[in-house]
Design an enzyme around this catalytic site. Structure first.
Site, PDB file in Angstrom:
ATOM      1  N   TYR A   1       0.833  -1.197   0.000  1.00 22.67           N
ATOM      2  CA  TYR A   1       0.000   0.000   0.000  1.00 22.67           C
ATOM      3  C   TYR A   1       0.866   1.244   0.000  1.00 22.67           C
ATOM      4  CZ  TYR A   1       0.849   1.044   4.973  1.00 22.67           C
ATOM      5  OH  TYR A   1       1.427   1.381   6.174  1.00 22.67           O
TER       6      TYR A   1
ATOM      7  N   LYS B   1       6.617  -2.036   1.910  1.00 19.71           N
ATOM      8  CA  LYS B   1       5.435  -1.434   2.538  1.00 19.71           C
ATOM      9  C   LYS B   1       4.231  -2.349   2.345  1.00 19.71           C
ATOM     10  CE  LYS B   1       3.204   3.089   3.083  1.00 19.71           C
ATOM     11  NZ  LYS B   1       3.598   3.287   4.491  1.00 19.71           N
TER      12      LYS B   1
ATOM     13  N   GLU C   1      11.796   2.469  14.405  1.00 14.96           N
ATOM     14  CA  GLU C   1      10.910   3.529  13.912  1.00 14.96           C
ATOM     15  C   GLU C   1       9.635   3.533  14.735  1.00 14.96           C
ATOM     16  OE1 GLU C   1      10.060   2.609   9.804  1.00 14.96           O
ATOM     17  OE2 GLU C   1       9.715   0.495  10.264  1.00 14.96           O
TER      18      GLU C   1
ATOM     19  N   LEU D   1      11.200   1.262   7.084  1.00 17.71           N
ATOM     20  CA  LEU D   1      10.676   1.682   5.798  1.00 17.71           C
ATOM     21  C   LEU D   1      11.389   2.951   5.337  1.00 17.71           C
ATOM     22  CD1 LEU D   1       8.406   1.143   3.658  1.00 17.71           C
ATOM     23  CD2 LEU D   1       7.071   2.863   4.886  1.00 17.71           C
TER      24      LEU D   1
END
Length: 286
Positions: free
Chosen positions: A33, A150, A182, A206
């Site tokens: 996505y 992702k 993260e 990411l």
């Protein structure tokens, strides 16, 4: 008012949108996505999102449902149909519906599924949230090893977000081998002295589109940037901290695990980078 959504070539009312129960995104989280911000009715950094989307598809050996140039026009039509001034366009591609459940990938000619919807977010670019800042907790990073793709495998980030809420915080920074990776849905940064520190790219995080833009703007503004791992203790001792994402832009973090960071307010570095990011993104929006 009902939104218009896009499902496999058709623009339909959200109540009429349907995907097969055999779709591999539903059964296996076999999908990717992207979320693209909209300011002033225009898309922010579409090329960056399209490039990352293609990389995610390639890493999973998944076909793109259409060329990225055509996908841009679908995004624009979604913004137009839903009258989005400030908000988001969510896109999801799955490996599709092969007809029955099987762990093995279906034949390569199986048509992927493509879905888009919008979310109106008036005030997305306002400084209200930024001025308040976020509180975060640390949580063990228990996600799979390919966080650079992702994918729609977002259950553990959702669990981390709920851990934060249960602790009375806004979000969680995930920790692996003693180092922050993260946030649950954002990239994490600390500032010490005149140096911005954020984790280096790799399979562990990411490659944020907003991250790339913000670091470029920081370097162009003569700010020092170090891409390296940092610990929770370093964050607690930092002068300021912040996160970046397509939905938060640049938003300060004012506490971690209940301990105040810096003076507990939005820092000058985060404030300046947010200002630059929004200004430059508006200029380049499509």
């Amino acid at each position: 008012m009902s939104r218009t959504v896009y499902v496999n070539g058709d623009y339909v009312a959200e109540a009429d949108a349907k995907i097969s129960v055999f779709d591999r995104g539903f059964l296996f989280a076999d999908g990717v996505y992207e979320v693209t911000s909209v300011l002033d009715g225009k898309l922010i950094d579409y090329d960056g999102h399209a490039t990352r989307l293609q990389r995610s598809l390639d890493e999973l050996e998944m076909a793109a449902p259409m060329p990225m140039e055509e996908l841009l026009e679908v995004h624009r039509e979604m913004v137009r149909l839903n009258n989005i001034d400030e908000g988001l366009v969510y896109l999801q591609i799955t490996r599709g519906n092969p007809g029955d459940r099987d762990f093995a990938y279906p034949p390569a000619d199986t048509k992927p599924s493509l879905v888009l919807f919008t979310q109106s977010k008036p005030g997305l670019s306002s400084n209200a949230a930024a001025e308040k800042g976020l509180s975060v907790i640390s949580a063990p990073d228990m996600r799979w090893g390919r966080r650079d793709i992702k994918t729609v495998q977002l259950l553990y980030p959702s669990m981390a977000k709920m851990l934060a809420k249960a602790a009375g915080a806004d979000d969680a920074w995930m920790v692996e081998d003693g180092f922050v990776t993260e946030g649950s849905s954002n990239n994490a940064y600390i500032v010490k002295g005149n140096t911005i520190v954020t984790r280096h790219l790799g399979n562990e995080i990411l490659a944020g589109i907003t991250r790339a833009a913000v670091l470029r703007f920081a370097r162009e503004s003569q700010m020092k940037v170090e891409e390296r791992s940092f610990t929770v203790d370093e964050a607690k001792d930092a002068d300021e901290a912040f996160v970046t994402s397509a939905t938060t832009f640049v938003t300060p973090v004012v506490s971690i695990d209940g301990e105040q960071i810096g003076d507990g307010k939005q820092g000058s570095v985060a404030a300046r980078l947010r200002e630059i990011y929004i200004e430059e993104s508006r200029k380049a929006a499509v």
